[in-house]
Structures are given as C-alpha cells and as structure tokens.
Design a protein around this motif. Sequence first.
Motif, PDB file in Angstrom:
ATOM      1  N   VAL A 108      11.183  27.606   7.513  1.00 40.11           N
ATOM      2  CA  VAL A 108      11.077  27.122   8.883  1.00 40.11           C
ATOM      3  C   VAL A 108      10.571  25.695   8.764  1.00 40.11           C
ATOM      4  N   VAL A 156       4.775  31.694  11.314  1.00 34.88           N
ATOM      5  CA  VAL A 156       5.464  32.793  10.642  1.00 34.88           C
ATOM      6  C   VAL A 156       4.464  33.687   9.918  1.00 34.88           C
ATOM      7  N   GLY A 213      12.461  33.299  18.473  1.00 32.91           N
ATOM      8  CA  GLY A 213      12.884  33.578  17.106  1.00 32.91           C
ATOM      9  C   GLY A 213      12.373  34.885  16.570  1.00 32.91           C
ATOM     10  N   THR A 214      11.250  35.356  17.072  1.00 32.08           N
ATOM     11  CA  THR A 214      10.632  36.592  16.603  1.00 32.08           C
ATOM     12  C   THR A 214      11.541  37.802  16.756  1.00 32.08           C
ATOM     13  N   GLN A 260      15.172  37.363  17.405  1.00 30.19           N
ATOM     14  CA  GLN A 260      16.560  36.893  17.452  1.00 30.19           C
ATOM     15  C   GLN A 260      17.474  37.599  16.445  1.00 30.19           C
ATOM     16  N   GLU A 270      20.908  37.228  14.033  1.00 33.95           N
ATOM     17  CA  GLU A 270      21.331  36.110  13.189  1.00 33.95           C
ATOM     18  C   GLU A 270      22.266  35.163  13.935  1.00 33.95           C
ATOM     19  N   ALA A 314      20.282  33.178  16.528  1.00 33.73           N
ATOM     20  CA  ALA A 314      19.460  32.195  15.824  1.00 33.73           C
ATOM     21  C   ALA A 314      20.312  31.030  15.334  1.00 33.73           C
ATOM     22  N   ASP A 318      17.078  34.170   7.550  1.00 31.96           N
ATOM     23  CA  ASP A 318      15.668  34.487   7.367  1.00 31.96           C
ATOM     24  C   ASP A 318      15.023  34.909   8.684  1.00 31.96           C
ATOM     25  N   ARG A 319      15.390  34.225   9.768  1.00 29.21           N
ATOM     26  CA  ARG A 319      14.830  34.558  11.080  1.00 29.21           C
ATOM     27  C   ARG A 319      15.239  35.976  11.482  1.00 29.21           C
ATOM     28  N   ARG A 328      13.321  38.562   9.433  1.00 30.96           N
ATOM     29  CA  ARG A 328      11.954  38.767   9.919  1.00 30.96           C
ATOM     30  C   ARG A 328      11.950  39.598  11.201  1.00 30.96           C
TER      31      ARG A 328
END
Length: 282
Positions: free
Chosen positions: A95, A103, A122-123, A125, A127, A130, A151-152, A155
């Motif tokens: 990020v 994060v 984003g927490t 989202q 792919e 995002a 990656d988002r 997570r």
Amino acid sequence: MLRDMDVDPGPIVQRILLGAELREARETRGLSTAAASKALDWYSGKLSKIEAGDMKTKDADLRRAVEVYEIDAERARRLQVLATDSRRRLPPARVPEWAAKYVHLVAAASELRIWSVDTFPGTVQTEAYARAMLTESVVVSPADVDRMAEDRARRAERWETDDSTALWLIVGEEALRREIGGPPVLREQLVRVRELAERPNITVQIVPYQSGAHSSHGLAFSLITIFPGRPGVVYVEGLTSSDYLGREHARSYGVAYDRLRAVANSRIASVAMLDQRISDLT
C-alpha cells in the motif's frame, strides 16, 4: 499485549502502541511535549515522532523515558517487550507508504468501525472493485495496480472466516449507486457486502439520501480499537497522506460515528437496500 492472531500484525503496530503508552505516561506526569523533550534531552520533534509511532525507540531512550516519567518496573518491562518487537524487520505492505500503518492496525484490531461516504472501503473490496479504484489513483503507479488490488482483496477475505474482530461498516447510499468499474463490478462488490452482513460479527448500515444532514459530510474515517475498553486510534485518509489521531480526538469521532448509526437505516433495512440494488444490476 496484542490479542492472539494467526497473522503477525508487524512491528508497526507495536511501535504505535509503544508510542501511545509513552504519551499516556507523559500526560500522567503532567508534562507538555516541550517540557518532556527538555527533561529527556531529546531534540525537537523526536518525542512527537516516537509518540506517533513514526520512529523506532532505542533501548537507551526507553530507559531515559522510564526514569523521567517514573514508570513502574512491571510497566517498564512490558514497554521493553514492545520496543524490542517494534524494531523487527517485516516486508512492507503493498500500500502507499503513508497508509501502511493502517493495514497493520486493522490486522491487530479487536473492533473496527468505518464510515465511507461514497465508495466501499478497501477493507471489504473485491479485486475488481479495488482495481477500478486504484486505476484512477494519482499516487499509485500503473505497474502496481494489479498487485495492490490482489493484496487488498486477499486482506478482505479475512472477514469470511474471522469472527474475532467486530466490524461495523457504514456507507452513504452513493456507494450503492456509483458504478465503480461498471455495473458487473459494482454488483459483485454489493454481493460481497451483502454476504458479509450475514456474519455475526459484522454490521452493515446505509445512510440514505433522504436522511438529510448528518455529522460527517465529506469526511471518511475509521475508528480502530486494539484493546477493548481503551481509547483507540482514528484514521483519516487524504489524497496523498493520512493522519492517525489519538484519544483526545477519538471521543469526538466516536460521537460522530454514533450519530451516523442513528441516522443510517437499520441492519434489516440496509440489507433490503443492498438486495434491491443487486436486483437492479442483474
């Protein structure tokens, strides 16, 4: 001191926690930042950086702080553990550098309360969602978009299995209407949020257009609680930077969040809104 987790939240969290502990100890002694810096014999700005978690604390500096703040032996021992852990090396999160702390804080949180004005954060989202957001960013390199989107989304998958962290998500109705990435991408995102709303530890609420004025127009923020019953951290993100606000701000933002919950639709009504919008996009 952190709750049990399968994922190491990283040394950034320990650094922030150590800074918060030292700030509390300073305030308990009734010392201003300037007075404490003079007593510690630290250069201007060093104490502020340590308290904000932006600077590693050397053992010699911690010993000096323990002496000046008259910290008891047991608490000093715990602070030493934090200081040691905060100096570990960990690959940075993918990020923007200024958002990396967020994060790691989220990974360590016992409770997370988010208010997002016009998009899904984003927490949670997907792919594709995002990627559509990151593609339009002026601070993210095009070469990094795909990797950061992956990656988002990875997570965000934690919420499908993690029942230990309480998540309260409030978004404005515009988040349901703005077609980020186009109708199919938005629909997939809405389905994701709809599924999360069924989980026992997650609450989703929508602030409808007709609710009128409320406490947080144009301002998105997150309230991150690490230890239940203790003041958390307020995260406010801008275009090119972010702010991490301490306990003197946490109360005001907490009141603002409570007022958002009051003007937002109920959980049931919010889920009905999601269902209707998903149906519209089919």
